[in-house]
Enzyme design. Structure first.
Site, PDB file in Angstrom:
ATOM      1  N   THR A 232      -4.456  60.012  -0.919  1.00  0.00           N
ATOM      2  CA  THR A 232      -3.008  60.030  -1.092  1.00  0.00           C
ATOM      3  C   THR A 232      -3.042  60.353  -2.579  1.00  0.00           C
ATOM      4  O   THR A 232      -1.880  60.343  -3.241  1.00  0.00           O
ATOM      5  CB  THR A 232      -2.173  59.072  -0.851  1.00  0.00           C
ATOM      6  OG1 THR A 232      -2.788  57.699  -1.444  1.00  0.00           O
ATOM      7  CG2 THR A 232      -2.221  58.937   0.629  1.00  0.00           C
ATOM      8  N   SER A 233      -3.884  60.770  -3.472  1.00  0.00           N
ATOM      9  CA  SER A 233      -4.021  60.656  -4.809  1.00  0.00           C
ATOM     10  C   SER A 233      -3.825  62.359  -5.170  1.00  0.00           C
ATOM     11  O   SER A 233      -2.581  62.945  -5.382  1.00  0.00           O
ATOM     12  CB  SER A 233      -5.140  60.114  -5.644  1.00  0.00           C
ATOM     13  OG  SER A 233      -5.120  58.613  -5.190  1.00  0.00           O
ATOM     14  N   GLU A 263      -1.394  73.712  -2.768  1.00  0.00           N
ATOM     15  CA  GLU A 263      -0.098  73.175  -1.817  1.00  0.00           C
ATOM     16  C   GLU A 263       0.996  73.885  -2.105  1.00  0.00           C
ATOM     17  O   GLU A 263       1.174  74.444  -3.398  1.00  0.00           O
ATOM     18  CB  GLU A 263       0.371  71.555  -2.364  1.00  0.00           C
ATOM     19  CG  GLU A 263      -0.817  70.948  -2.153  1.00  0.00           C
ATOM     20  CD  GLU A 263      -0.521  69.300  -2.806  1.00  0.00           C
ATOM     21  OE1 GLU A 263       0.598  69.181  -3.181  1.00  0.00           O
ATOM     22  OE2 GLU A 263      -1.528  68.411  -2.309  1.00  0.00           O
ATOM     23  N   HIS A 282       2.129  65.940   1.153  1.00  0.00           N
ATOM     24  CA  HIS A 282       2.188  65.378   0.234  1.00  0.00           C
ATOM     25  C   HIS A 282       3.559  64.882  -0.031  1.00  0.00           C
ATOM     26  O   HIS A 282       4.647  65.221  -0.956  1.00  0.00           O
ATOM     27  CB  HIS A 282       2.172  66.573  -1.128  1.00  0.00           C
ATOM     28  CG  HIS A 282       1.780  65.783  -2.492  1.00  0.00           C
ATOM     29  ND1 HIS A 282       1.123  66.596  -3.340  1.00  0.00           N
ATOM     30  CD2 HIS A 282       2.029  64.653  -2.845  1.00  0.00           C
ATOM     31  CE1 HIS A 282       0.875  65.627  -4.462  1.00  0.00           C
ATOM     32  NE2 HIS A 282       1.502  64.561  -4.278  1.00  0.00           N
TER      33      HIS A 282
END
Length: 317
Positions: A232-233, A263, A282
């Site tokens: 999740t970084s 993204e 995200h």
């Protein structure tokens, strides 16, 4: 002055903060769709003096600053933004200001991904919706080993969640001390030992030259076949091609990913069809508390800039 609010995917920017104090001096335009590549961004923002950006959704490299001569202020949500070239902003006399952040939301999502993978939630939920019933056997978190890569604020939060579930905690980062690990109930290990010993490996590091591709084919090869990777970084911390190979070959049990190299994730990206994955778009910071803080502070930043007293200025290091 003209203000652009970018990437307001949920169309909430104007409702989560009071922008009325700015309206006598600022004309606000909200973009609720990603503008795309740099050429499209440059065309869309050519007439704007102020731009408010949401995290790293729209990068601001040096080349973009060169194409926006009217730009005076960029407000980025959060305390830092690796996608903004602060040195270039300074050369072009563009102020860059940040905002506060509650700081808890990403850790909550990371542990949600751990739970989802452990209990095979996507497959089980989809089976019920399709008229079926149980399709697998879940994993217990109690007694499992949680490997935490990066023990800053979010990593420490994850450690607390892991303790609450009765997990054994391993931790590693480049500068981690035994004392810091002990503070959160973890055992400091070498990176390779953590990867080889953990049932779940979760990443909580900033993206930098020394963390880019930190987890590659060699590191994934050290993980157990029944272990899961959670990120999740930032996407580039994990070598995407190596991860795809590990997933398709069954080298690891699966992955929970909220971040990606590109993204929004392209519609035809192979990760979308990779086996044993839980993918989220995200959303680590996408909560009501985070957004409210972001946009309220953005209003303060813009008002202060218009008064000639800018707040929360981000400087190149």
């Amino acid at each position: 002055m003209k203000l652009a609010i970018l990437d307001d995917y949920q169309r909430v920017a104007l409702t989560l903060a009071d922008w009325s104090s700015l309206r006598d001096r600022v004309e606000i335009t909200v973009f609720d769709r990603h503008l795309g590549a740099e050429d499209a961004v440059a065309r869309a923002l050519a007439e704007f003096e102020i731009v408010c950006i949401m995290r790293e959704r729209t990068p601001f490299p040096a080349s973009l600053f060169e194409r926006l001569p009217r730009l005076k202020l960029v407000v980025t949500t959060g305390r830092r933004n690796a996608a903004v070239d602060l040195a270039a902003a300074a050369r072009h006399r563009v102020a860059v200001c940040g905002t506060g952040s509650p700081g808890h939301a990403t850790g909550e999502l990371a542990f949600a991904l751990i739970l989802s993978l452990a209990r095979n939630l996507l497959a089980e939920a989809n089976s019920v919706r399709a008229g079926g019933w149980q399709v697998g056997i879940g994993r217990d978190l109690h007694g499992a080993v949680l490997g935490i890569i990066g023990l800053g604020n979010i990593g420490a939060q994850i450690a607390g969640f892991g303790r609450a579930f009765g997990m054994e905690l391993l931790a590693w980062s480049q500068n981690l001390t035994e004392a810091r690990a002990a503070e959160v109930g973890a055992r400091r290990t070498a990176k390779d030992e953590l990867l080889a010993g953990a049932d779940f490996v979760t990443i909580h590091l900033r993206l930098s030259p020394r963390t880019r591709s930190l987890i590659g084919a060699r590191e994934l090869g050290l993980m157990r076949k029944d272990a899961y990777l959670i990120n999740t970084s930032r996407g580039p911390i994990v070598d995407e091609a190596a991860l795809l190979d590990a997933l398709h070959s069954g080298r690891i049990a699966g992955a929970g990913l909220d971040v990606f190299d590109h993204e929004p994730l392209p519609a035809d990206h192979p990760l979308r069809t990779a086996p044993n994955t839980v993918l989220t778009p995200h959303i680590g910071y996408v909560t009501s508390a985070s957004y409210t803080r972001f946009y309220q502070d953005a209003v303060e930043d813009i008002a202060a800039f218009l008064r000639g007293e800018p707040l929360r200025i981000l400087n190149a290091t």
